[in-house]
Design a protein around this motif. Structure first.
Motif, mmCIF file in Angstrom:
data_model
loop_
_atom_site.group_PDB
_atom_site.id
_atom_site.type_symbol
_atom_site.label_atom_id
_atom_site.label_comp_id
_atom_site.label_asym_id
_atom_site.label_seq_id
_atom_site.Cartn_x
_atom_site.Cartn_y
_atom_site.Cartn_z
ATOM 1 N N LEU A 145 -21.761 14.888 140.797
ATOM 2 C CA LEU A 145 -23.009 15.396 141.372
ATOM 3 C C LEU A 145 -23.647 14.302 142.223
ATOM 4 O O LEU A 145 -23.650 13.132 141.837
ATOM 5 C CB LEU A 145 -23.966 15.838 140.257
ATOM 6 N N PRO A 146 -24.222 14.674 143.377
ATOM 7 C CA PRO A 146 -24.717 13.649 144.302
ATOM 8 C C PRO A 146 -25.955 12.904 143.814
ATOM 9 O O PRO A 146 -26.193 11.781 144.238
ATOM 10 C CB PRO A 146 -25.025 14.444 145.577
ATOM 11 N N ASP A 147 -26.751 13.517 142.924
ATOM 12 C CA ASP A 147 -27.971 12.868 142.439
ATOM 13 C C ASP A 147 -28.036 12.996 140.917
ATOM 14 O O ASP A 147 -28.644 13.932 140.388
ATOM 15 C CB ASP A 147 -29.202 13.509 143.094
ATOM 16 N N PRO A 148 -27.415 12.077 140.199
ATOM 17 C CA PRO A 148 -27.395 12.163 138.731
ATOM 18 C C PRO A 148 -28.783 12.161 138.095
ATOM 19 O O PRO A 148 -28.981 12.797 137.057
ATOM 20 C CB PRO A 148 -26.588 10.934 138.313
ATOM 21 N N ASP A 149 -29.733 11.460 138.708
ATOM 22 C CA ASP A 149 -31.094 11.463 138.152
ATOM 23 C C ASP A 149 -31.706 12.855 138.212
ATOM 24 O O ASP A 149 -32.346 13.310 137.263
ATOM 25 C CB ASP A 149 -31.983 10.470 138.902
ATOM 26 N N ASP A 150 -31.524 13.533 139.348
ATOM 27 C CA ASP A 150 -32.041 14.891 139.498
ATOM 28 C C ASP A 150 -31.341 15.838 138.532
ATOM 29 O O ASP A 150 -31.971 16.706 137.923
ATOM 30 C CB ASP A 150 -31.868 15.362 140.945
ATOM 31 N N ARG A 183 -28.792 30.885 127.105
ATOM 32 C CA ARG A 183 -29.300 31.134 128.462
ATOM 33 C C ARG A 183 -29.485 29.828 129.223
ATOM 34 O O ARG A 183 -29.127 29.730 130.402
ATOM 35 C CB ARG A 183 -30.625 31.895 128.389
ATOM 36 N N ALA A 184 -30.017 28.818 128.572
ATOM 37 C CA ALA A 184 -30.219 27.526 129.235
ATOM 38 C C ALA A 184 -28.881 26.931 129.667
ATOM 39 O O ALA A 184 -28.768 26.377 130.768
ATOM 40 C CB ALA A 184 -30.960 26.569 128.309
ATOM 41 N N ARG A 185 -27.865 27.061 128.826
ATOM 42 C CA ARG A 185 -26.544 26.535 129.185
ATOM 43 C C ARG A 185 -26.002 27.261 130.406
ATOM 44 O O ARG A 185 -25.431 26.650 131.314
ATOM 45 C CB ARG A 185 -25.570 26.661 128.009
ATOM 46 N N ARG A 186 -26.163 28.581 130.418
ATOM 47 C CA ARG A 186 -25.676 29.369 131.551
ATOM 48 C C ARG A 186 -26.397 28.978 132.846
ATOM 49 O O ARG A 186 -25.777 28.811 133.897
ATOM 50 C CB ARG A 186 -25.863 30.858 131.248
ATOM 51 N N LEU A 187 -27.715 28.806 132.786
ATOM 52 C CA LEU A 187 -28.485 28.387 133.959
ATOM 53 C C LEU A 187 -28.070 26.986 134.410
ATOM 54 O O LEU A 187 -27.967 26.714 135.614
ATOM 55 C CB LEU A 187 -29.981 28.422 133.650
ATOM 56 N N ALA A 188 -27.844 26.104 133.443
ATOM 57 C CA ALA A 188 -27.411 24.742 133.776
ATOM 58 C C ALA A 188 -26.052 24.765 134.465
ATOM 59 O O ALA A 188 -25.831 24.060 135.452
ATOM 60 C CB ALA A 188 -27.369 23.885 132.521
ATOM 61 N N ALA A 189 -25.143 25.579 133.954
ATOM 62 C CA ALA A 189 -23.807 25.672 134.554
ATOM 63 C C ALA A 189 -23.898 26.170 135.985
ATOM 64 O O ALA A 189 -23.207 25.664 136.887
ATOM 65 C CB ALA A 189 -22.909 26.591 133.722
ATOM 66 N N ALA A 190 -24.757 27.160 136.218
ATOM 67 C CA ALA A 190 -24.923 27.692 137.573
ATOM 68 C C ALA A 190 -25.526 26.627 138.499
ATOM 69 O O ALA A 190 -25.116 26.470 139.655
ATOM 70 C CB ALA A 190 -25.804 28.933 137.548
ATOM 71 N N TRP A 191 -26.490 25.871 137.987
ATOM 72 C CA TRP A 191 -27.120 24.814 138.790
ATOM 73 C C TRP A 191 -26.086 23.745 139.136
ATOM 74 O O TRP A 191 -26.007 23.301 140.288
ATOM 75 C CB TRP A 191 -28.292 24.202 138.023
ATOM 76 N N VAL A 192 -25.298 23.337 138.163
ATOM 77 C CA VAL A 192 -24.284 22.319 138.410
ATOM 78 C C VAL A 192 -23.276 22.802 139.456
ATOM 79 O O VAL A 192 -22.925 22.078 140.389
ATOM 80 C CB VAL A 192 -23.570 21.915 137.100
ATOM 81 N N ALA A 193 -22.812 24.054 139.309
ATOM 82 C CA ALA A 193 -21.838 24.594 140.259
ATOM 83 C C ALA A 193 -22.414 24.613 141.670
ATOM 84 O O ALA A 193 -21.721 24.263 142.643
ATOM 85 C CB ALA A 193 -21.422 25.998 139.835
ATOM 86 N N ALA A 194 -23.676 24.980 141.811
ATOM 87 C CA ALA A 194 -24.299 25.059 143.127
ATOM 88 C C ALA A 194 -24.480 23.678 143.758
ATOM 89 O O ALA A 194 -24.410 23.533 144.983
ATOM 90 C CB ALA A 194 -25.658 25.763 143.019
ATOM 91 N N HIS A 195 -24.709 22.659 142.929
ATOM 92 C CA HIS A 195 -24.998 21.332 143.459
ATOM 93 C C HIS A 195 -23.771 20.428 143.574
ATOM 94 O O HIS A 195 -23.853 19.363 144.198
ATOM 95 C CB HIS A 195 -26.095 20.655 142.627
#
Length: 197
Positions: A145-150, A183-195
């Motif tokens: 991921l380009p911004d690990p802090d984010d 649900r949080a895991r699913r949202l996190a996975a989607a965020w990671v995939a997008a970024h």
């Protein structure tokens, strides 16, 4: 946690009793007498092991932090994929809930609202925050991921939100939908995939 028995050392019985009562009822609402009665020990025995209630609270939070870290370590050891390792924080919560009966959300988030500045237990609240932030940042970097802090900040927000929702569900009817950690895991996975793209 197993119920205290007279055959277990007094310190263990005190920590088990305090852990159950502080988690179920809150730290401020739990008096030392209730802990002593559940543990089956005298006040003198408690003071031989802990510097009053504040010392017992700090030991309870230290014990919980250690158990949580060990649970997450074990889950991480089972994962090889970088994204799965990053999302393992949610899998570790599920395992921790299953093993510890964690129905009321996060003990650290609850304690953060109860403990005043300077309380010895705050050391373990800080340790929990540092573990989450540093480990999520490191695991995010491993995914590319380009911004690990984010990434760490975003996953921590989802993590805290899921645990807060668990706490609310303990006192109010559940909202429609699946488990907040799922649900949080699913949202996190989607965020990671997008970024990661």
């Amino acid at each position: 946690m197993p119920p205290p028995t007279a055959s277990r050392p007094a310190r263990d019985r005190l920590l088990t009793a305090a852990g159950a009562l502080f988690y179920e009822s809150g730290i401020a609402a739990t008096g030392v007498d209730a802990v002593l009665a559940r543990a089956g020990v005298s006040p003198a025995t408690m003071y031989a092991h802990f510097a009053g209630k504040d010392g017992l609270v700090a030991a309870y939070l230290e014990d919980r932090h250690t158990t949580w870290r060990q649970t997450w370590d074990a889950v991480l050891a089972e994962r090889t994929d970088a994204v799965d390792r990053l999302l393992s924080v949610f899998d570790a919560v599920d395992r921790f809930r299953g093993e510890q009966g964690n129905r009321r959300g996060c003990a650290f988030l609850a304690a953060a609202t109860e403990l005043p500045p300077g309380h010895p237990g705050r050391r373990w609240l800080d340790a929990d925050s540092e573990l989450l932030t540093a480990r999520l940042r490191e695991l995010a970097a491993d995914t590319g991921l380009p911004d690990p802090d984010d990434a760490a900040a975003t996953l921590l927000l989802l993590y805290d939100g899921a645990l807060s929702r668990l706490a609310r569900a303990a006192t109010t009817p559940a909202l429609p939908g699946d488990d907040p950690v799922t649900r949080a895991r699913r949202l996190a996975a989607a965020w990671v995939a997008a970024h990661r793209g």
